[in-house]
Design a protein around this motif. Sequence first.
Motif, PDB file in Angstrom:
ATOM      1  N   VAL A 208     -10.698   6.331  -5.052  1.00  0.00           N
ATOM      2  CA  VAL A 208      -9.625   5.726  -4.274  1.00  0.00           C
ATOM      3  C   VAL A 208      -8.947   4.607  -5.069  1.00  0.00           C
ATOM      4  O   VAL A 208      -7.770   4.331  -4.899  1.00  0.00           O
ATOM      5  CB  VAL A 208     -10.143   5.202  -2.917  1.00  0.00           C
ATOM      6  CG1 VAL A 208     -11.109   4.058  -3.107  1.00  0.00           C
ATOM      7  CG2 VAL A 208      -9.001   4.785  -2.018  1.00  0.00           C
TER       8      VAL A 208
ATOM      9  N   VAL B 206     -13.513   3.149   2.513  1.00  0.00           N
ATOM     10  CA  VAL B 206     -14.225   2.576   1.378  1.00  0.00           C
ATOM     11  C   VAL B 206     -14.110   1.052   1.376  1.00  0.00           C
ATOM     12  O   VAL B 206     -14.995   0.350   0.893  1.00  0.00           O
ATOM     13  CB  VAL B 206     -13.716   3.176   0.048  1.00  0.00           C
ATOM     14  CG1 VAL B 206     -12.283   2.786  -0.219  1.00  0.00           C
ATOM     15  CG2 VAL B 206     -14.600   2.781  -1.113  1.00  0.00           C
ATOM     16  N   GLU B 207     -13.034   0.532   1.948  1.00  0.00           N
ATOM     17  CA  GLU B 207     -12.885  -0.925   1.989  1.00  0.00           C
ATOM     18  C   GLU B 207     -13.850  -1.545   2.988  1.00  0.00           C
ATOM     19  O   GLU B 207     -14.380  -2.639   2.756  1.00  0.00           O
ATOM     20  CB  GLU B 207     -11.451  -1.294   2.353  1.00  0.00           C
ATOM     21  CG  GLU B 207     -10.440  -0.789   1.345  1.00  0.00           C
ATOM     22  CD  GLU B 207      -9.032  -1.182   1.740  1.00  0.00           C
ATOM     23  OE1 GLU B 207      -8.731  -2.381   1.731  1.00  0.00           O
ATOM     24  OE2 GLU B 207      -8.228  -0.288   2.064  1.00  0.00           O
TER      25      GLU B 207
ATOM     26  N   GLN C 211     -14.574   1.913  -9.744  1.00  0.00           N
ATOM     27  CA  GLN C 211     -15.770   2.364  -9.053  1.00  0.00           C
ATOM     28  C   GLN C 211     -15.547   3.641  -8.268  1.00  0.00           C
ATOM     29  O   GLN C 211     -16.384   4.523  -8.239  1.00  0.00           O
ATOM     30  CB  GLN C 211     -16.248   1.249  -8.107  1.00  0.00           C
ATOM     31  CG  GLN C 211     -17.433   1.595  -7.258  1.00  0.00           C
ATOM     32  CD  GLN C 211     -18.739   1.426  -8.016  1.00  0.00           C
ATOM     33  OE1 GLN C 211     -18.754   1.140  -9.204  1.00  0.00           O
ATOM     34  NE2 GLN C 211     -19.833   1.633  -7.321  1.00  0.00           N
ATOM     35  N   PHE C 212     -14.398   3.737  -7.606  1.00  0.00           N
ATOM     36  CA  PHE C 212     -14.162   4.871  -6.730  1.00  0.00           C
ATOM     37  C   PHE C 212     -12.853   5.569  -7.067  1.00  0.00           C
ATOM     38  O   PHE C 212     -11.920   4.948  -7.572  1.00  0.00           O
ATOM     39  CB  PHE C 212     -14.092   4.421  -5.258  1.00  0.00           C
ATOM     40  CG  PHE C 212     -15.351   3.799  -4.755  1.00  0.00           C
ATOM     41  CD1 PHE C 212     -16.488   4.568  -4.555  1.00  0.00           C
ATOM     42  CD2 PHE C 212     -15.402   2.451  -4.469  1.00  0.00           C
ATOM     43  CE1 PHE C 212     -17.653   4.003  -4.069  1.00  0.00           C
ATOM     44  CE2 PHE C 212     -16.562   1.876  -3.981  1.00  0.00           C
ATOM     45  CZ  PHE C 212     -17.686   2.648  -3.789  1.00  0.00           C
TER      46      PHE C 212
ATOM     47  N   TRP D  79     -20.101  -5.189  -7.539  1.00  0.00           N
ATOM     48  CA  TRP D  79     -20.023  -3.950  -6.769  1.00  0.00           C
ATOM     49  C   TRP D  79     -21.380  -3.507  -6.260  1.00  0.00           C
ATOM     50  O   TRP D  79     -21.535  -2.424  -5.751  1.00  0.00           O
ATOM     51  CB  TRP D  79     -19.435  -2.826  -7.622  1.00  0.00           C
ATOM     52  CG  TRP D  79     -18.009  -3.061  -7.950  1.00  0.00           C
ATOM     53  CD1 TRP D  79     -17.505  -3.444  -9.159  1.00  0.00           C
ATOM     54  CD2 TRP D  79     -16.890  -2.953  -7.087  1.00  0.00           C
ATOM     55  NE1 TRP D  79     -16.147  -3.572  -9.081  1.00  0.00           N
ATOM     56  CE2 TRP D  79     -15.748  -3.279  -7.825  1.00  0.00           C
ATOM     57  CE3 TRP D  79     -16.751  -2.612  -5.746  1.00  0.00           C
ATOM     58  CZ2 TRP D  79     -14.473  -3.277  -7.276  1.00  0.00           C
ATOM     59  CZ3 TRP D  79     -15.476  -2.616  -5.203  1.00  0.00           C
ATOM     60  CH2 TRP D  79     -14.360  -2.943  -5.975  1.00  0.00           C
TER      61      TRP D  79
ATOM     62  N   TYR E 147     -16.661  -0.412   3.511  1.00  0.00           N
ATOM     63  CA  TYR E 147     -17.910  -0.352   2.758  1.00  0.00           C
ATOM     64  C   TYR E 147     -18.025  -1.534   1.816  1.00  0.00           C
ATOM     65  O   TYR E 147     -19.056  -2.211   1.757  1.00  0.00           O
ATOM     66  CB  TYR E 147     -17.934   0.966   1.976  1.00  0.00           C
ATOM     67  CG  TYR E 147     -19.121   1.149   1.076  1.00  0.00           C
ATOM     68  CD1 TYR E 147     -20.291   1.714   1.563  1.00  0.00           C
ATOM     69  CD2 TYR E 147     -19.070   0.758  -0.252  1.00  0.00           C
ATOM     70  CE1 TYR E 147     -21.385   1.892   0.741  1.00  0.00           C
ATOM     71  CE2 TYR E 147     -20.155   0.935  -1.082  1.00  0.00           C
ATOM     72  CZ  TYR E 147     -21.306   1.498  -0.583  1.00  0.00           C
ATOM     73  OH  TYR E 147     -22.383   1.665  -1.399  1.00  0.00           O
TER      74      TYR E 147
ATOM     75  N   GLN F 165      -7.289  -0.402   4.854  1.00  0.00           N
ATOM     76  CA  GLN F 165      -6.589   0.867   4.676  1.00  0.00           C
ATOM     77  C   GLN F 165      -7.543   2.057   4.621  1.00  0.00           C
ATOM     78  O   GLN F 165      -7.277   3.100   5.170  1.00  0.00           O
ATOM     79  CB  GLN F 165      -5.772   0.801   3.379  1.00  0.00           C
ATOM     80  CG  GLN F 165      -5.043   2.057   3.003  1.00  0.00           C
ATOM     81  CD  GLN F 165      -3.735   2.206   3.761  1.00  0.00           C
ATOM     82  OE1 GLN F 165      -3.395   1.397   4.607  1.00  0.00           O
ATOM     83  NE2 GLN F 165      -3.018   3.260   3.453  1.00  0.00           N
ATOM     84  N   PHE F 166      -8.666   1.877   3.937  1.00  0.00           N
ATOM     85  CA  PHE F 166      -9.582   2.997   3.731  1.00  0.00           C
ATOM     86  C   PHE F 166     -10.987   2.656   4.183  1.00  0.00           C
ATOM     87  O   PHE F 166     -11.407   1.496   4.155  1.00  0.00           O
ATOM     88  CB  PHE F 166      -9.638   3.382   2.237  1.00  0.00           C
ATOM     89  CG  PHE F 166      -8.328   3.843   1.685  1.00  0.00           C
ATOM     90  CD1 PHE F 166      -7.784   5.055   2.076  1.00  0.00           C
ATOM     91  CD2 PHE F 166      -7.648   3.063   0.771  1.00  0.00           C
ATOM     92  CE1 PHE F 166      -6.579   5.489   1.552  1.00  0.00           C
ATOM     93  CE2 PHE F 166      -6.434   3.489   0.247  1.00  0.00           C
ATOM     94  CZ  PHE F 166      -5.902   4.699   0.639  1.00  0.00           C
TER      95      PHE F 166
ATOM     96  N   PHE G  53     -19.262   6.174   4.281  1.00  0.00           N
ATOM     97  CA  PHE G  53     -17.928   6.661   3.985  1.00  0.00           C
ATOM     98  C   PHE G  53     -17.380   7.515   5.114  1.00  0.00           C
ATOM     99  O   PHE G  53     -16.197   7.557   5.347  1.00  0.00           O
ATOM    100  CB  PHE G  53     -17.931   7.459   2.678  1.00  0.00           C
ATOM    101  CG  PHE G  53     -18.003   6.589   1.468  1.00  0.00           C
ATOM    102  CD1 PHE G  53     -16.842   6.268   0.789  1.00  0.00           C
ATOM    103  CD2 PHE G  53     -19.202   6.074   1.035  1.00  0.00           C
ATOM    104  CE1 PHE G  53     -16.891   5.450  -0.324  1.00  0.00           C
ATOM    105  CE2 PHE G  53     -19.251   5.263  -0.072  1.00  0.00           C
ATOM    106  CZ  PHE G  53     -18.090   4.942  -0.762  1.00  0.00           C
TER     107      PHE G  53
ATOM    108  N   TRP H 288       0.821  -1.213   0.000  1.00  0.00           N
ATOM    109  CA  TRP H 288       0.000   0.000   0.000  1.00  0.00           C
ATOM    110  C   TRP H 288       0.851   1.258   0.000  1.00  0.00           C
ATOM    111  O   TRP H 288       0.352   2.343   0.201  1.00  0.00           O
ATOM    112  CB  TRP H 288      -0.908   0.037   1.237  1.00  0.00           C
ATOM    113  CG  TRP H 288      -1.937  -1.031   1.214  1.00  0.00           C
ATOM    114  CD1 TRP H 288      -1.935  -2.170   1.952  1.00  0.00           C
ATOM    115  CD2 TRP H 288      -3.103  -1.088   0.411  1.00  0.00           C
ATOM    116  NE1 TRP H 288      -3.028  -2.920   1.646  1.00  0.00           N
ATOM    117  CE2 TRP H 288      -3.766  -2.276   0.707  1.00  0.00           C
ATOM    118  CE3 TRP H 288      -3.662  -0.236  -0.548  1.00  0.00           C
ATOM    119  CZ2 TRP H 288      -4.947  -2.657   0.095  1.00  0.00           C
ATOM    120  CZ3 TRP H 288      -4.843  -0.614  -1.154  1.00  0.00           C
ATOM    121  CH2 TRP H 288      -5.469  -1.811  -0.831  1.00  0.00           C
TER     122      TRP H 288
END
Lengths: 179, 179
Positions: A26, B26-27, A23-24, B2, B29, B23-24, B37, A2
Amino acid sequence: RWDFSGEAILGSIPGVEVGDKFQFRVELYIVGLHRHFESGIDYMEKNGKIIATSIVLSGGYDNDLYDPDVLVYSGQGGKSMHGNKWTKDQKLEGGNLALVNSIDTKNFVRVIFGSKEVKDSNSIYSRGKKVLYYVYNGLYKVEYYWQETGCSGNCIFKFQLRRVEGHSNPHSVKNSNKM
Amino acid sequence: RWDFSGEAILGSIPGVEVGDKFQFRVELYIVGLHRHFESGIDYMEKNGKIIATSIVLSGGYDNDLYDPDVLVYSGQGGKSMHGNKWTKDQKLEGGNLALVNSIDTKNFVRVIFGSKEVKDSNSIYSRGKKVLYYVYNGLYKVEYYWQETGCSGNCIFKFQLRRVEGHSNPHSVKNSNKM
DNA sequence: TAGACGTAGA
DNA sequence: TCTACGTCTA
């Protein structure tokens, strides 16, 4: 895995092909296409000046598409809080400056489109649209730029980019040193 | 792949184990741990009322950890723009209401911690810290809540959660119907 | 510290 | 439309 520690890549990203969908924002960040979460213009330093490496068109600005291989991209900034209107002058700094410099250096710029689809109109809000995914659209060069005047007399930069001939497939330019 | 189309899951997520790192936001999610978010409290409707399904502790609020198995979580809202200070009252709605309802229903609530690490202090800004990853911490139940009064006389909700005994490993509760 | 073409849900 | 324990870079 990462750790991208700020390294920007110029030109195509190994493993990413034209037409790849994400999709995002990020995800664009993770694969290295575009190292920003919101800003539309990514750039790097090269020989003492900044040059653009990638742009994202998400529809938030006024971007025209005259021709499949030519696009006009609006500079960033100049929005005033609340109303999200362009009332202030855009400045020749950051991403805008990088795009201008890229005219001289003729470097490749990755272009990512945000593709929209109409959502079910059950929504009580007027929007009714939503960005569903981002598509990598290949390599472009910045040809020239000009200034326009917005409704409030504010300055807006416009950049014309043209797709690099024969370079729709990023693999054909891999390891290219020219720029 | 998705398409999560708003379906919330109560309890453990198949394939996600206690200690898994992300890490994020969004993950969280994407895997279904937490379908927001930014908001720290996720919830769903059950028998006509909303109950909490997961919370994220990122350090933005004042959360205490007295005991490895007990945590105190602050309700959401009440921040005023600019300064990001709590000057307004938190309201018993949305995530806060869901947490209150979860006291009665005794349902499982997934808990995710944001783990911080000190970044190199080269930064010219005072922060020097950064959330590096989120860790799934297992299933908890909301025991009770109370109100506190902030500096501006504003109302803040606090919720005490306790780890579900013997359920640190989510596999042992998979397909559980009790809540 | 502040800004950036972010996102979804209420 | 607005809020939400977002994230990064400059």
